[in-house]
Design an enzyme around this catalytic site. Structure first.
Site, PDB file in Angstrom:
ATOM      1  N   CYS A  61       0.809  -1.232   0.000  1.00 53.02           N
ATOM      2  CA  CYS A  61       0.000   0.000   0.000  1.00 53.02           C
ATOM      3  C   CYS A  61       0.837   1.274   0.000  1.00 53.02           C
ATOM      4  O   CYS A  61       0.509   2.235  -0.703  1.00 53.02           O
ATOM      5  CB  CYS A  61      -1.015  -0.001   1.137  1.00 53.02           C
ATOM      6  SG  CYS A  61      -0.350  -0.286   2.777  1.00 53.02           S
ATOM      7  N   ASP A 276      -7.447   5.668  -1.473  1.00 51.31           N
ATOM      8  CA  ASP A 276      -7.156   4.449  -0.729  1.00 51.31           C
ATOM      9  C   ASP A 276      -6.672   3.351  -1.681  1.00 51.31           C
ATOM     10  O   ASP A 276      -7.395   2.965  -2.599  1.00 51.31           O
ATOM     11  CB  ASP A 276      -8.439   3.999  -0.011  1.00 51.31           C
ATOM     12  CG  ASP A 276      -8.213   2.832   0.941  1.00 51.31           C
ATOM     13  OD1 ASP A 276      -7.096   2.287   0.967  1.00 51.31           O
ATOM     14  OD2 ASP A 276      -9.165   2.473   1.659  1.00 51.31           O
ATOM     15  N   HIS A 278      -6.207   0.234  -0.958  1.00 48.23           N
ATOM     16  CA  HIS A 278      -6.572  -1.092  -0.454  1.00 48.23           C
ATOM     17  C   HIS A 278      -7.757  -1.721  -1.192  1.00 48.23           C
ATOM     18  O   HIS A 278      -8.747  -2.135  -0.603  1.00 48.23           O
ATOM     19  CB  HIS A 278      -6.855  -1.022   1.054  1.00 48.23           C
ATOM     20  CG  HIS A 278      -5.672  -0.566   1.844  1.00 48.23           C
ATOM     21  ND1 HIS A 278      -5.450   0.767   2.127  1.00 48.23           N
ATOM     22  CD2 HIS A 278      -4.649  -1.256   2.389  1.00 48.23           C
ATOM     23  CE1 HIS A 278      -4.336   0.876   2.825  1.00 48.23           C
ATOM     24  NE2 HIS A 278      -3.820  -0.331   2.991  1.00 48.23           N
TER      25      HIS A 278
END
Length: 394
Positions: A61, A276, A278
């Site tokens: 990430c 994000d 993820h």
């Protein structure tokens, strides 16, 4: 993106140096966020190093966030901050070339493969989680192998940005690397053979037929790793952090929560707005000479938000200065908004290289490339992060 997901407020929203009114400029705001390149976990790419992982889910990430901050610098350089991505419209050639730099394959200059393997030299095994400081060092090294862009990457040390060192870095002779040209592309001062130099860019990312530039200043990606507290962020730094998002040179912030990295692009009230990484998507296969299918590289839902006080204290600030005037303007803004108005300074900006520091030497391409053959043996190491930061006075 669902516009109603944004709070109906009179407070301005700031996105990478641009100010928006939610009530009257909602569509423009969402178009801006949607236009940022969004890099997420991917699966089913060729194994890193030949025998390593074929997905970065669970560990990549911060690498993806590093890709996003660098991609934003390249978009600003080649396309301009005001450029907008439109789903049904054919994008400019430079956009496709930027995207090529980040594809999940070993020969793309800033691929997950290149970043993970370069991280071995920073003491991180392939598959190990990175903090913001480590990813900044990796970007700095990889930029030396980029034969299309002429970007210089400066990573501050000990919370201190040295103006003299940056000017020395950005005013260097070209050393055979491309110089910025007047039309926003790159021209090479010497013919470079990727096989001879160890360059890892995709074929065809070299010189273009643009007239030479009159400016010797190279575009600057400035990264400032900080620790704004010990275990939790110190609230005295929140306002200064917000001021950074207001600067025209803002590239956002790398940070997040422990072992959860986000790419922060702005704020509204006491909440930070972020992209994000993820989400796990399949790797995109790109045929030579065919435009990359870019639908999965733009976040087409409402941007996510989190309370600024929930931010982990370890962050890295990013800024892009396209020329020397831009850098001088950034220095003036920092003096005015960050240094003069705060009792506790988030970082220092000094004119001269500190005498007690080792001499500043602009980085050069490493002689030896890492093989990426060092893989972690145990999942126990997956989420260890041994970042070294100067602790700010709290």
């Amino acid at each position: 993106m669902e516009a109603e997901d944004l709070p109906d407020t009179e407070e301005p929203v700031w996105i990478l140096g641009e100010r928006y009114n939610v009530k009257t400029e909602k569509s423009e705001l969402l178009a801006d966020v949607r236009s940022r390149l969004w890099f997420t976990y991917r699966k089913k790419f060729s194994p890193i190093g030949g025998t390593g992982p074929s997905s970065d889910a669970g560990w990549g990430c911060m690498l993806r966030c590093g890709q996003m901050i660098l991609a934003q610098a390249l978009v600003c350089w080649h396309l301009g901050r005001d450029w907008r991505w439109e789903k049904e419209r054919r994008p400019p050639q430079e956009y496709q070339r930027i995207l090529q730099c980040f594809l999940d394959r070993k020969d793309s200059c800033y691929s997950i493969h290149q970043m993970a393997q370069m991280g071995v030299g920073e003491g991180k095994s392939v598959g190990e989680w990175y903090g913001p400081n480590t990813v900044a060092q990796v970007l700095k090294k990889l930029a030396l192998f980029d034969d299309w862009n002429s970007l210089e990457v400066y990573v501050s040390m000990d919370n201190t940005v040295v103006m003299e060192d940056i000017k020395k870095l950005c005013r260097q002779p070209s050393r055979g690397r491309p110089r910025p040209s007047a039309c926003g592309r790159a021209e090479s001062s010497s013919t470079t053979d990727s096989a001879k130099t160890g360059s890892s860019h995709p074929p065809g990312n070299c010189a273009t037929s643009c007239p030479p530039s009159h400016s010797e200043w190279r575009p600057l990606l400035l990264i400032i790793p900080l620790r704004m507290g010990i275990n939790h962020i110190n609230p005295v730094y929140i306002q200064a952090l917000k001021e950074c998002f207001k600067m025209p040179q803002s590239l956002g912030v790398l940070g997040g929560k422990p072992n959860l990295a986000y790419y922060f692009i702005g704020f509204i009230g006491d909440e930070l707005i972020y992209l994000d990484p993820h989400t796990t998507q399949s790797a995109v296969e790109a045929e030579p000479g065919v435009a990359v299918d870019d639908q999965s590289y733009h976040c087409q839902r409402s941007p996510r938000r989190m309370k600024a006080m929930s931010l982990d204290p370890s962050v890295a600030l990013g800024f892009f200065c396209k020329n020397e005037e831009d850098f001088d303007s950034w220095c003036s803004l920092v003096q005015q908004e960050i240094l003069k108005k705060r009792n506790l300074r988030m970082f220092e900006l000094v004119e001269k290289h500190p005498s007690h520091w080792p001499p500043f030497v602009p980085p050069t391409k490493p002689e030896v490339q890492t093989t990426g053959a060092e893989f972690i043996e145990s999942t126990d190491k997956l989420f260890e992060s041994e970042e070294e930061f100067e602790i700010l006075n709290v």
